[in-house]
Design a protein around this motif. Structure first.
Motif, PDB file in Angstrom:
ATOM      1  N   ALA A 124      32.113  26.556  -6.694  1.00  0.00           N
ATOM      2  CA  ALA A 124      32.840  27.194  -7.792  1.00  0.00           C
ATOM      3  C   ALA A 124      33.981  28.082  -7.290  1.00  0.00           C
ATOM      4  CB  ALA A 124      31.875  28.000  -8.649  1.00  0.00           C
ATOM      5  N   ALA A 125      33.811  28.714  -6.144  1.00  0.00           N
ATOM      6  CA  ALA A 125      34.856  29.588  -5.598  1.00  0.00           C
ATOM      7  C   ALA A 125      36.149  28.815  -5.329  1.00  0.00           C
ATOM      8  CB  ALA A 125      34.370  30.264  -4.326  1.00  0.00           C
ATOM      9  N   HIS A 126      36.046  27.531  -5.051  1.00  0.00           N
ATOM     10  CA  HIS A 126      37.237  26.714  -4.813  1.00  0.00           C
ATOM     11  C   HIS A 126      38.054  26.497  -6.072  1.00  0.00           C
ATOM     12  CE1 HIS A 126      34.782  25.518  -1.249  1.00  0.00           C
ATOM     13  NE2 HIS A 126      35.965  25.661  -0.678  1.00  0.00           N
ATOM     14  N   MET A 127      37.449  26.728  -7.210  1.00  0.00           N
ATOM     15  CA  MET A 127      38.124  26.461  -8.479  1.00  0.00           C
ATOM     16  C   MET A 127      38.779  27.713  -9.080  1.00  0.00           C
ATOM     17  SD  MET A 127      35.237  23.856  -9.960  1.00  0.00           S
ATOM     18  CE  MET A 127      35.970  23.732 -11.554  1.00  0.00           C
ATOM     19  N   GLU A 128      38.643  28.858  -8.407  1.00  0.00           N
ATOM     20  CA  GLU A 128      39.233  30.093  -8.903  1.00  0.00           C
ATOM     21  C   GLU A 128      40.744  30.065  -8.710  1.00  0.00           C
ATOM     22  OE1 GLU A 128      37.253  33.303  -6.911  1.00  0.00           O
ATOM     23  OE2 GLU A 128      35.296  32.771  -7.779  1.00  0.00           O
ATOM     24  N   GLU A 129      41.425  30.579  -9.682  1.00  0.00           N
ATOM     25  CA  GLU A 129      42.893  30.692  -9.582  1.00  0.00           C
ATOM     26  C   GLU A 129      43.242  31.801  -8.601  1.00  0.00           C
ATOM     27  OE1 GLU A 129      45.370  28.931 -11.104  1.00  0.00           O
ATOM     28  OE2 GLU A 129      43.868  27.595 -12.005  1.00  0.00           O
ATOM     29  N   PRO A 130      44.284  31.605  -7.783  1.00  0.00           N
ATOM     30  CA  PRO A 130      44.673  32.642  -6.822  1.00  0.00           C
ATOM     31  C   PRO A 130      45.276  33.857  -7.532  1.00  0.00           C
ATOM     32  CG  PRO A 130      46.063  30.683  -6.586  1.00  0.00           C
ATOM     33  CD  PRO A 130      45.068  30.418  -7.652  1.00  0.00           C
TER      34      PRO A 130
END
Length: 130
Positions: A124-130
């Motif tokens: 899920a952390a890979h899908m967070e917006e920067p």
């Protein structure tokens, strides 16, 4: 019931008329409850369900979303690791240090962790917006 006993018992219910390769899986959730699943084949091969996926589905259906231990058993000469898709499913619901025991019906066991089965797992952390 132990994970081993649950996995061995549910393996007997596997629907494997095509491969004849029965697999049972049991997982312990954060509450300590045991959830089990078996492989369910379909004549349209890609539509089948792996034992690990069935156990995870049972856990989620029971209202839980974290697993703390995994046991997978198959009738094979050596312990069989989860497939790639199931490794990703396990990583979705378990931390990297969760122990995964792979076993044969004759009692041979190998132990590893979710992190060792799927290093660099997508999460899920890979899908967070920067």
């Amino acid at each position: 019931m132990s994970l081993k006993d649950a996995a061995l018992a549910v393996r007997e219910n596997a629907h494997a008329p095509y491969s004849k390769f029965k697999v049972g899986a049991a997982i312990r959730s954060a509450s300590g409850a045991v959830h089990a699943g078996c492989n369910v084949e379909n004549a349209a091969y890609p539509e089948g369900t792996c034992a690990e996926a069935g156990a995870i589905a049972a856990m989620v259906a029971a209202g839980e979303t974290e697993l703390t231990e995994v046991y997978v058993v198959a009738g094979s000469p050596q312990p069989v690791p989860p497939c790639g898709g199931c490794r990703q499913k396990l990583a979705e619901f378990g931390k990297a240090d969760v122990v995964v025991t792979m076993a044969t019906v004759d009692g041979t066991e190998m132990h590893t962790t979710i992190g060792d089965l799927l290093p660099g797992a997508f999460g899920a952390a890979h899908m967070e917006e920067p």
